[in-house]
Design a protein around this motif. Structure first.
Motif, mmCIF file in Angstrom:
data_model
loop_
_atom_site.group_PDB
_atom_site.id
_atom_site.type_symbol
_atom_site.label_atom_id
_atom_site.label_comp_id
_atom_site.label_asym_id
_atom_site.label_seq_id
_atom_site.Cartn_x
_atom_site.Cartn_y
_atom_site.Cartn_z
ATOM 1 N N LEU A 90 -12.469 -61.593 24.910
ATOM 2 C CA LEU A 90 -11.634 -60.607 25.414
ATOM 3 C C LEU A 90 -10.384 -61.223 26.059
ATOM 4 O O LEU A 90 -9.279 -61.024 25.603
ATOM 5 C CB LEU A 90 -12.380 -59.927 26.570
ATOM 6 C CG LEU A 90 -11.613 -58.719 27.390
ATOM 7 C CD1 LEU A 90 -11.158 -57.759 26.533
ATOM 8 C CD2 LEU A 90 -12.523 -58.308 28.546
ATOM 9 N N ALA A 91 -10.546 -62.418 26.847
ATOM 10 C CA ALA A 91 -9.307 -63.107 27.197
ATOM 11 C C ALA A 91 -8.646 -63.631 26.001
ATOM 12 O O ALA A 91 -7.098 -63.805 25.976
ATOM 13 C CB ALA A 91 -9.740 -64.283 28.022
ATOM 14 N N LEU A 92 -9.287 -64.286 24.975
ATOM 15 C CA LEU A 92 -8.548 -64.829 23.744
ATOM 16 C C LEU A 92 -7.904 -63.610 23.069
ATOM 17 O O LEU A 92 -6.602 -63.844 22.745
ATOM 18 C CB LEU A 92 -9.611 -65.203 22.811
ATOM 19 C CG LEU A 92 -9.203 -66.325 22.003
ATOM 20 C CD1 LEU A 92 -8.397 -67.679 22.617
ATOM 21 C CD2 LEU A 92 -10.475 -66.801 21.108
ATOM 22 N N ARG A 93 -8.431 -62.367 23.168
ATOM 23 C CA ARG A 93 -7.547 -61.282 22.363
ATOM 24 C C ARG A 93 -6.434 -61.119 23.211
ATOM 25 O O ARG A 93 -5.366 -60.542 22.833
ATOM 26 C CB ARG A 93 -8.450 -60.090 22.202
ATOM 27 C CG ARG A 93 -9.435 -60.129 20.984
ATOM 28 C CD ARG A 93 -10.184 -58.890 20.973
ATOM 29 N NE ARG A 93 -10.829 -59.083 19.444
ATOM 30 C CZ ARG A 93 -12.151 -59.268 19.515
ATOM 31 N NH1 ARG A 93 -12.784 -59.451 20.419
ATOM 32 N NH2 ARG A 93 -12.928 -59.401 18.392
ATOM 33 N N LEU A 94 -6.646 -61.290 24.532
ATOM 34 C CA LEU A 94 -5.477 -60.573 25.538
ATOM 35 C C LEU A 94 -4.323 -61.694 25.470
ATOM 36 O O LEU A 94 -3.098 -61.174 25.553
ATOM 37 C CB LEU A 94 -5.801 -60.604 26.877
ATOM 38 C CG LEU A 94 -6.491 -59.430 27.275
ATOM 39 C CD1 LEU A 94 -7.384 -59.448 28.528
ATOM 40 C CD2 LEU A 94 -5.797 -58.156 27.357
ATOM 41 N N ALA A 96 -3.996 -64.680 22.794
ATOM 42 C CA ALA A 96 -3.638 -65.145 21.659
ATOM 43 C C ALA A 96 -3.352 -64.316 20.355
ATOM 44 O O ALA A 96 -3.966 -63.365 20.378
ATOM 45 C CB ALA A 96 -4.619 -66.219 21.345
ATOM 46 N N ARG A 97 -2.570 -64.626 19.740
ATOM 47 C CA ARG A 97 -2.205 -63.993 18.373
ATOM 48 C C ARG A 97 -3.290 -64.257 17.328
ATOM 49 O O ARG A 97 -3.935 -65.614 17.393
ATOM 50 C CB ARG A 97 -0.821 -64.475 17.583
ATOM 51 C CG ARG A 97 0.232 -63.632 18.369
ATOM 52 C CD ARG A 97 1.486 -63.812 17.729
ATOM 53 N NE ARG A 97 1.984 -65.111 18.236
ATOM 54 C CZ ARG A 97 3.270 -65.424 18.113
ATOM 55 N NH1 ARG A 97 4.130 -64.586 17.331
ATOM 56 N NH2 ARG A 97 3.680 -66.673 18.498
ATOM 57 N N ALA A 98 -3.662 -63.432 16.637
ATOM 58 C CA ALA A 98 -4.673 -63.569 15.781
ATOM 59 C C ALA A 98 -4.812 -64.681 14.626
ATOM 60 O O ALA A 98 -5.559 -65.403 14.435
ATOM 61 C CB ALA A 98 -5.084 -62.141 14.731
ATOM 62 N N TRP A 235 -9.817 -59.034 13.749
ATOM 63 C CA TRP A 235 -9.545 -59.720 15.027
ATOM 64 C C TRP A 235 -9.117 -58.236 15.990
ATOM 65 O O TRP A 235 -9.851 -58.117 17.101
ATOM 66 C CB TRP A 235 -8.637 -60.754 15.084
ATOM 67 C CG TRP A 235 -8.586 -61.254 16.393
ATOM 68 C CD1 TRP A 235 -7.570 -61.309 17.159
ATOM 69 C CD2 TRP A 235 -9.482 -62.110 17.148
ATOM 70 N NE1 TRP A 235 -7.687 -61.888 18.407
ATOM 71 C CE2 TRP A 235 -8.822 -62.465 18.352
ATOM 72 C CE3 TRP A 235 -10.751 -62.415 17.258
ATOM 73 C CZ2 TRP A 235 -9.525 -63.071 19.388
ATOM 74 C CZ3 TRP A 235 -11.541 -63.208 18.105
ATOM 75 C CH2 TRP A 235 -10.908 -63.620 19.188
ATOM 76 N N ASN A 236 -8.298 -57.707 15.387
ATOM 77 C CA ASN A 236 -7.648 -56.552 16.382
ATOM 78 C C ASN A 236 -8.175 -55.234 16.361
ATOM 79 O O ASN A 236 -8.148 -54.447 17.311
ATOM 80 C CB ASN A 236 -6.012 -56.455 15.779
ATOM 81 C CG ASN A 236 -5.219 -57.469 16.328
ATOM 82 O OD1 ASN A 236 -5.509 -57.977 17.329
ATOM 83 N ND2 ASN A 236 -4.368 -57.778 15.234
ATOM 84 N N ASP A 237 -9.352 -55.031 15.256
ATOM 85 C CA ASP A 237 -9.988 -53.720 15.333
ATOM 86 C C ASP A 237 -11.362 -53.975 15.652
ATOM 87 O O ASP A 237 -12.455 -53.535 15.353
ATOM 88 C CB ASP A 237 -10.144 -53.173 14.035
ATOM 89 C CG ASP A 237 -8.806 -52.571 13.511
ATOM 90 O OD1 ASP A 237 -8.150 -51.826 14.698
ATOM 91 O OD2 ASP A 237 -8.307 -52.328 12.413
#
Lengths: 237, 234
Positions: A90-94, A96-98, A235-237
């Protein structure tokens, strides 16, 4: 699309967390050492198996890639599963770019499997006495390009598997068909590097193994490119 | 800080056959704090994650405008959003300082090590920044989440149950964080079960029919001009 600073940060974080937990290191090292020892015991026991040089080289080539595949499946696939299990994704998605996440993890996985190959390959060749006609340069090229292809495929498959609820065994099942062309070329190329087909003077090792090397290099490029294109959606979905 | 406007129109979310959210609309502009209240399971956290671009909604639209520039892509939206919630976890084998440094690096924030240390001091973790997060108590982890969210310094701040596991000083810290965001001209969406904490908002929207229904609907009870279907708060 991505930045060196972000990739570097993900890569270093992967190495740092791995160094402190040693989850992948211990499982891959155990698999590699265990595999080489058991293969040596089986083939060099008393009485030793009477194999000629080409047969010994072929057995060593097959065992080497079995070892690299399963150590890869054991260690490399954890990169994304751990992020999901521990909630750090979750923190990584918030932040970092995929693309940076994938490249950073891929580079760390490539380093791990290359390190393993550097240790396991000479051990296996020595244990099976398969290095009498070895072409070290060709062997290095074949193993390195094969490892990069495995790391790319396993990193992407690991990200896919991390989304699934039943992860056990799924990584090997998913990645084996995708890696089949790589293994055909890798085993053939390794045999050539160990002198099979060159000893009778049919062709020098590089001539025999060049086609396989081209397949392996192409596979590595295609797998990295495809993973980069697809990972964004995953990663985004 | 940048000027910001967020417009949420008729957002709905289903997970398979289970509908979690239906027909949520709200609008907020720079300096506003909107509390999202409701029972457990009413979809507050899901709503915040949709706003953050972490979950794709099943229906509806979110328009986020920063400095008159619309930010449509979820990946781009995450760059202007900071989030602190109970499901936000850190790498347990890394220290708090290493965790924040890593996230600052991947976000390419122009922040120094001293800045990171200051973020930790600000949430009362100054003396424990070199400890691995794995040994942190739940309250310390919650403070670290606040440090993470404030370090990102974005125009949209999403706080999900921010006072969870915090002591009185920690609760004050949450109020200060919200006030700072308001003073900087940012928007805060605050999901909470605590009526006192909800008072930190200028207005509130409330989750309805969470547990007993197959779906829940967020009904606005805040400023009627900005929240669709709104009922005045006070």
């Amino acid at each position: 699309m991505w930045g060196v600073r972000e990739i570097h940060a993900v890569f270093l974080k992967e190495l740092r967390t791995e160094w402190r937990t040693k989850v992948a290191l211990s499982s891959t090292a155990l698999f590699a050492i265990g595999g080489v020892t058991l293969a040596a015991l089986a083939l060099r026991g008393n009485p030793p198996l009477a194999l000629d040089d080409p047969s010994r080289a072929s057995v060593a080539a097959g065992l080497l890639w079995i070892l690299l595949f399963f150590t890869g499946a054991t260690g490399l696939g954890r990169a994304f599963a751990l992020e999901e299990e521990r909630g750090t994704a979750l923190a990584l998605r918030l932040t970092a770019r995929a693309s940076a996440v994938w490249i950073g993890k891929f580079l760390a996985n490539a380093l791990l499997i290359l390190g393993l190959a550097i240790i396991a390959t000479p051990m296996l060749i020595t244990a099976l006495d398969a290095g009498r006609n070895v072409n070290a340069l060709l062997l290095t090229c074949v193993v390195a390009s094969g490892c990069i292809g495995i790391a790319a495929t396993m990193t992407f498959a690991g990200a896919l598997v991390a989304q699934a609820s039943a992860k056990s065994g799924l990584l090997a099942t998913l990645s084996l068909p995708a890696l089949a062309p790589l293994f055909v070329a890798a085993i053939h190329g390794t045999r050539a590097a160990l002198g099979v087909g060159t000893r009778l003077g049919i062709a020098p090792a590089f001539q025999t193994g060049m086609g396989d090397l081209q397949v392996l290099a192409s596979y590595a490029v295609i797998s990295v490119t495809a993973a980069l294109m697809l990972f964004d959606y995953l990663w985004n979905d | 800080m940048s000027s910001i406007r967020i417009a949420v129109e008729n957002i709905g979310k289903s997970f398979g056959a289970r509908r979690v959210l239906r027909g949520i609309s709200l609008e907020a502009v720079s300096g506003e704090v909107v509390a999202v209240t409701g029972a457990n399971g009413s979809g507050k956290s899901t709503f915040l994650k949709i706003v953050a671009g972490l979950i794709r909604p099943s229906s509806g639209t979110i328009t986020l405008t920063v400095d008159d520039r619309e930010i449509a892509e979820p990946d781009a939206r995450r760059r202007v959003v900071s989030y602190a919630g109970p499901d936000l976890a850190f790498y347990p084998e890394l220290t708090a300082q290493e965790n924040l440094s890593f996230f600052a690096e991947v976000r390419t924030l122009p922040i120094t090590l001293a800045g990171i240390k200051n973020s930790l001091v600000a949430v009362g973790l100054g003396g424990r920044g070199d400890d691995p997060v794995g040994v942190y108590s739940s309250g310390m982890r919650q403070r670290l989440r606040l440090a993470f969210a404030t370090m990102l310094d974005t125009p949209l701040l999403l706080l999900d149950e921010p006072s969870l596991a915090l002591d009185k000083e920690g609760v004050r810290l949450v109020a200060q964080t919200i006030e700072r965001q308001r003073a900087k001209g940012g928007v805060t969406l605050l999901a909470t079960n605590d009526p006192e904490e909800a008072e930190l908002g200028d207005r509130a929207i409330t989750a309805n029919g969470a547990r007993s229904q197959t779906f829940s609907t967020l009904i606005a009870v805040g400023g009627p001009a900005l929240v669709s279907g709104g009922i005045g708060k006070g």
